[in-house]
Scaffold this motif. Structure first.
Motif, mmCIF file in Angstrom:
data_model
loop_
_atom_site.group_PDB
_atom_site.id
_atom_site.type_symbol
_atom_site.label_atom_id
_atom_site.label_comp_id
_atom_site.label_asym_id
_atom_site.label_seq_id
_atom_site.Cartn_x
_atom_site.Cartn_y
_atom_site.Cartn_z
ATOM 1 N N ASP A 126 26.240 46.713 46.388
ATOM 2 C CA ASP A 126 26.878 47.608 45.370
ATOM 3 C C ASP A 126 26.699 46.895 43.809
ATOM 4 N N THR A 127 27.389 47.531 43.032
ATOM 5 C CA THR A 127 27.433 46.857 41.538
ATOM 6 C C THR A 127 27.308 45.594 41.589
ATOM 7 N N ASN A 128 26.657 44.611 40.979
ATOM 8 C CA ASN A 128 26.462 43.458 41.160
ATOM 9 C C ASN A 128 25.504 42.788 39.955
ATOM 10 N N PRO A 129 25.497 41.435 39.737
ATOM 11 C CA PRO A 129 24.841 40.793 38.546
ATOM 12 C C PRO A 129 23.363 40.787 38.731
ATOM 13 N N THR A 130 22.816 41.463 39.707
ATOM 14 C CA THR A 130 21.422 41.374 39.449
ATOM 15 C C THR A 130 20.991 43.037 39.008
ATOM 16 N N ASP A 131 22.043 43.645 39.002
ATOM 17 C CA ASP A 131 21.924 45.135 38.601
ATOM 18 C C ASP A 131 20.865 46.011 39.540
ATOM 19 N N CYS A 132 20.915 45.524 40.754
ATOM 20 C CA CYS A 132 20.107 46.232 41.737
ATOM 21 C C CYS A 132 20.881 46.626 42.916
ATOM 22 N N LEU A 133 20.746 47.878 43.234
ATOM 23 C CA LEU A 133 21.678 48.380 44.211
ATOM 24 C C LEU A 133 20.701 48.798 45.701
ATOM 25 N N VAL A 134 21.345 48.075 46.622
ATOM 26 C CA VAL A 134 20.524 47.907 47.972
ATOM 27 C C VAL A 134 21.437 48.473 48.935
ATOM 28 N N GLY A 135 20.601 49.411 49.960
ATOM 29 C CA GLY A 135 21.462 50.120 51.155
ATOM 30 C C GLY A 135 20.441 50.644 52.005
ATOM 31 N N THR A 136 20.854 51.164 52.944
ATOM 32 C CA THR A 136 20.146 51.860 53.950
ATOM 33 C C THR A 136 20.624 53.579 54.146
ATOM 34 N N VAL A 137 19.597 54.117 54.293
ATOM 35 C CA VAL A 137 19.836 55.798 54.824
ATOM 36 C C VAL A 137 19.181 55.962 56.224
ATOM 37 N N THR A 138 20.203 56.722 57.181
ATOM 38 C CA THR A 138 19.460 56.763 58.241
ATOM 39 C C THR A 138 19.786 58.426 58.432
ATOM 40 N N PHE A 139 18.315 59.151 58.821
ATOM 41 C CA PHE A 139 18.136 60.631 58.756
ATOM 42 C C PHE A 139 18.192 61.043 60.076
ATOM 43 N N GLU A 140 19.124 62.099 60.658
ATOM 44 C CA GLU A 140 19.087 62.283 61.965
ATOM 45 C C GLU A 140 17.513 63.334 61.836
ATOM 46 N N PRO A 141 17.181 63.483 63.260
ATOM 47 C CA PRO A 141 15.692 64.183 63.159
ATOM 48 C C PRO A 141 15.729 65.641 62.538
ATOM 49 N N GLY A 142 14.631 65.847 61.665
ATOM 50 C CA GLY A 142 14.752 67.171 60.971
ATOM 51 C C GLY A 142 15.378 67.154 59.650
ATOM 52 N N VAL A 143 16.146 65.866 59.260
ATOM 53 C CA VAL A 143 16.887 66.093 58.061
ATOM 54 C C VAL A 143 16.066 65.319 56.774
ATOM 55 N N ARG A 144 16.230 65.964 55.606
ATOM 56 C CA ARG A 144 15.568 65.332 54.606
ATOM 57 C C ARG A 144 16.499 65.346 53.365
ATOM 58 N N ASN A 145 16.154 64.504 52.399
ATOM 59 C CA ASN A 145 16.787 64.923 50.788
ATOM 60 C C ASN A 145 16.404 66.248 50.358
ATOM 61 N N SER A 146 17.008 66.319 49.110
ATOM 62 C CA SER A 146 16.308 67.310 48.124
ATOM 63 C C SER A 146 15.465 66.583 47.267
ATOM 64 N N TRP A 147 14.587 67.285 46.502
ATOM 65 C CA TRP A 147 13.697 66.901 45.692
ATOM 66 C C TRP A 147 14.762 66.098 44.469
ATOM 67 N N HIS A 148 14.282 64.967 44.133
ATOM 68 C CA HIS A 148 15.036 64.238 43.117
ATOM 69 C C HIS A 148 14.016 63.214 42.578
ATOM 70 N N SER A 149 14.683 62.312 41.576
ATOM 71 C CA SER A 149 13.884 61.518 40.747
ATOM 72 C C SER A 149 14.857 60.369 40.501
ATOM 73 N N HIS A 150 14.366 58.913 40.218
ATOM 74 C CA HIS A 150 15.307 57.874 39.650
ATOM 75 C C HIS A 150 14.958 57.481 38.305
ATOM 76 N N PRO A 151 15.719 57.297 37.311
ATOM 77 C CA PRO A 151 15.206 56.661 36.134
ATOM 78 C C PRO A 151 14.547 55.566 35.941
#
Lengths: 136, 136
Positions: free
Chosen positions: B33-58
């Motif tokens: 999470d929030t940390n001195p490297t200013d880099c966020l890291v995690g995982t996402v697990t999608f069930e079959p058929g599931v997707r996220n919406s269109w999006h972008s990252h600054p």
């Protein structure tokens, strides 16, 4: 389906970690080389007993353990025993080492944000005495 | 051995992805999470058929696939079929989506450097027609 034009070409496979920075055999695979996010990502796999030298990163680093058992130690602090799924956040310029336990392979992802500002400042090897103390 | 004082506390477990940004059930686990490297890291697990919406990252994002089979698609480009070990480099502000194939679970790490500059700008859902076209 095809590779997206906005995706960098695959980096050039697995290389042996430089002998001057590792106590034995370690394998380094880059997953994301120079790219528009300025973040370098890859994996290191250490053979049992192998660790890298003391070092630091100008912009810090994040490790995520993917296999085996290993250690992370910051200068002047006790070693931390690491298992798959563990994350380590290494603040900029903090001197540390990481590597496998004496009896287990150890593999982790490494994530270097701000890679264009420099990756690693290498220092002295971790002595056998320092490494044994991590097991205490 | 103990946790290093320079290591952030463990983030707060796994949360369900926000219903307005995912077409179904997805599980999000923060590793850093929030940390001195200013880099966020995690995982996402999608069930079959599931997707996220269109999006972008600054500041862009890097994905590393850890399990299953999924898609990554940038606006106006063909979808890319992804397997474990594949990395995707998403340049800043590039509009895209990712998610599982219709028949497979899909899990990836996500890496957001420069997290303090903003994480995600969410847009419209990926329509069924757009999703079906990814399978073509």
């Amino acid at each position: 389906m095809s590779n997206s034009p906005n995706t960098s070409p695959a980096p050039a496979g697995t290389k042996r970690g430089a002998a001057e920075n590792f106590s034995g055999t370690a394998w380094v695979t880059l997953l994301a080389d120079t790219n528009p996010t300025d973040c370098l990502v890859g994996t290191v796999t250490f053979e049992p007993g192998v660790r890298n030298s003391w070092h630091s990163h100008p912009t810090g680093q994040i490790l995520v353990v993917s296999a085996g058992t290993g250690y992370y130690q910051e200068k002047g602090q006790p070693a931390r025993l690491l298992h798959p799924g563990d994350a380590v956040i290494i603040a900029p310029s903090v001197v540390h080492w990481h590597g496998a336990t004496a009896t287990s392979l150890f593999a982790h992802y490494f994530i270097n944000p701000g890679a264009s500002q420099g990756l690693t400042d290498w220092l002295a090897p971790v002595t056998d005495e320092e490494y044994r103390a991590a097991h205490a």
